[in-house]
Design an enzyme around this catalytic site. Structure first.
Site, PDB file in Angstrom:
ATOM      1  N   HIS A 163       0.830  -1.211   0.000  1.00 53.05           N
ATOM      2  CA  HIS A 163       0.000   0.000   0.000  1.00 53.05           C
ATOM      3  C   HIS A 163       0.864   1.261   0.000  1.00 53.05           C
ATOM      4  CE1 HIS A 163       0.888   0.823   4.253  1.00 53.05           C
ATOM      5  NE2 HIS A 163       0.747  -0.475   4.472  1.00 53.05           N
ATOM      6  N   SER A 237       1.772   4.307  -4.790  1.00 54.15           N
ATOM      7  CA  SER A 237       2.420   5.468  -4.181  1.00 54.15           C
ATOM      8  C   SER A 237       3.735   5.085  -3.501  1.00 54.15           C
ATOM      9  CB  SER A 237       1.443   6.130  -3.208  1.00 54.15           C
ATOM     10  OG  SER A 237       1.933   7.336  -2.710  1.00 54.15           O
ATOM     11  N   ASP A 385      -4.043  13.258 -11.242  1.00 55.95           N
ATOM     12  CA  ASP A 385      -3.345  13.027  -9.972  1.00 55.95           C
ATOM     13  C   ASP A 385      -2.692  14.326  -9.490  1.00 55.95           C
ATOM     14  OD1 ASP A 385      -1.724  12.160  -7.853  1.00 55.95           O
ATOM     15  OD2 ASP A 385      -1.432  10.206  -8.771  1.00 55.95           O
ATOM     16  N   HIS A 414      -5.380  10.393  -7.741  1.00 56.33           N
ATOM     17  CA  HIS A 414      -4.407   9.537  -7.068  1.00 56.33           C
ATOM     18  C   HIS A 414      -5.017   8.247  -6.524  1.00 56.33           C
ATOM     19  CE1 HIS A 414      -0.533   8.862  -5.177  1.00 56.33           C
ATOM     20  NE2 HIS A 414      -1.123   8.653  -4.011  1.00 56.33           N
TER      21      HIS A 414
END
Length: 436
Positions: A163, A237, A385, A414
């Site tokens: 994540h 990310s 984004d 995003h």
């Protein structure tokens, strides 16, 4: 040029000047406030924690003293953040306090112990400190979706999901895991990891949360215990940087790497320049929009950011109860819960030592993968984004055209690049895995 055009140009110029002036005043005030809070937290930490209190980064860059490997791995953005008060010599309290403490410890014969103890400014609920009940090297929290009964794990494909910042494994388990096809569920073992410092994983106060720390913990928690000798990586990310480090460590094991909004910057000749450039790119000082202002405050001002964490993260159960009461919901969305399930120490160091500090290593890792010619790197990025600029993905594609495949998705940002199109994203993952 007409008088109307001249008036419009003059008005815009005056507006920009006024905005820049207000920005300068606001951040100058935050410089002063952070310096005051540095003193306050030092005294309060000393009272509650004694020798176990963790030092801050308010000294000058020269105070880092890279006498050991741990300090050498710290991001230059920790000490290289420019403060007007620091440049004027008003932030020397932290350095003087360390000298005072060292002399006192040497005189008393005490040592700096006890950093494992939960800090007074962190939440002490059972969920937040459960990892402390076991030995120090406790493994990361990993959600594993095994194959159906009757199917041998030896023939399974493996996928590790990582994540992003201020998130957890729920980002994947609550979305993608439920939308993969039955054929994929029958042939793939899925591993969703809570990265070090987030979710239910350990949040040690004596850890610097460097890229090496993340790679070692994932190795101990997933790759080694499950004997993975072949796997795919999917990351969002901040997790993209860790995924590339893992892929560079195991280029013969990794079959594909899917990066969603990777915070990549081309490496400058000076690694310190790259780290500081990353800080300014992803959390530059600005008043607008509000989200960007919040990021800049939390990333530039260590003690102001800690105040917010004391208010929200330490009391996350109260805020969750209030949110449930006002929204009339029995359960909160996983993103609302994950936002406060961290400590200031873990979030601060992940921001600087991973997002900023690891930027200087990405070209090295990508070059390893490029030479291996066995790993497929696919980038997925939303064209709206506002967190990670599109230039990050474009630059990676331009520098490694044969290695990287770029897929730009229209009208998504995003998070909605995944959460707003979960089924489409799951199908794209299946296609990447099947073609690798």
């Amino acid at each position: 040029m007409s008088a109307e055009n001249l008036a419009g140009k003059w008005t815009r110029k005056c507006g920009r000047t006024l905005f820049d002036s207000i920005t300068c005043v606001v951040f100058l005030f935050l410089d002063f406030l952070d310096a005051v809070l540095c003193v306050v937290f030092k005294l309060v930490d000393e009272f509650f924690e004694g020798n176990a209190c963790t030092p801050c980064y308010c000294g000058k860059a020269g105070d880092k003293n890279g006498e050991n490997k741990e300090t050498e791995m710290l991001s230059e953005s920790l000490y290289g953040r420019k403060y007007m008060l620091r440049n004027m010599g008003f932030l020397g309290f932290a350095r003087k306090w360390r000298i005072y403490r060292k002399k006192k410890d040497d005189r008393d014969g005490s040592v700096n112990e006890g950093l494992m103890v939960n800090r007074w400014s962190d939440c002490g609920c059972q969920s937040c400190v459960s990892w402390m009940k076991k030995e120090y090297d406790q493994k990361l929290h990993v959600v594993v979706k095994n194959l159906p009964q009757g199917r041998g794990d030896e023939a399974a494909e493996n996928v590790i999901f990582l994540h992003g910042f201020l998130s957890s494994s729920s980002f994947w388990t609550e979305t993608i895991f439920n939308n993969l096809s039955e054929s994929v569920k029958d042939h793939y073992r899925l591993f969703a990891v809570d990265l070090l410092g987030f979710g239910r994983s350990p949040k040690p106060n004596d850890c610097m949360y460097t890229l090496l720390d993340h790679v070692e913990r994932i190795d101990k928690s997933v790759i080694s215990p499950f004997h993975l000798n072949s796997f795919h990586l999917v990351a969002h990310s901040m997790g993209c940087l860790i995924a590339l480090a893992l892929a560079a460590k195991y280029p013969k094991f990794v079959k594909s790497v899917t990066l969603v909004a990777p915070p990549y910057l081309p490496c400058a000749k000076d690694g310190a320049t790259t780290s500081l450039m990353a800080l300014n790119t992803f959390a530059g000082k600005t008043l607008w929009p509000p989200l960007a202002f919040g990021k800049s405050v939390m990333s530039w001002y260590e003690h102001v950011g800690r105040c917010f964490c004391v208010l929200f993260c330490r009391n996350h159960r109260i805020w969750e109860m209030i949110l449930k009461l006002f929204t009339l919901r029995r359960e909160l969305n996983f993103m609302e819960v994950d936002l406060t399930r961290h400590t200031h120490h873990s979030a601060w160091h992940n921001m600087h030592n991973v997002i900023c500090g690891a930027a200087k290593l990405m070209d090295k890792y990508l070059e390893i993968l490029n030479k291996s010619r066995s790993v497929k790197v696919c980038i997925i990025h939303g064209d709206h984004d506002m967190e990670v600029p599109l230039d990050c993905s474009n630059n990676m594609k331009m520098k490694f055209p044969e290695l990287v495949e770029l897929n730009m998705i229209e009208n998504v940002d995003h998070t909605s690049v995944i959460l707003g199109r979960v089924r489409e994203f799951a199908k794209s993952l299946e296609h990447i895995w099947a073609s690798s």
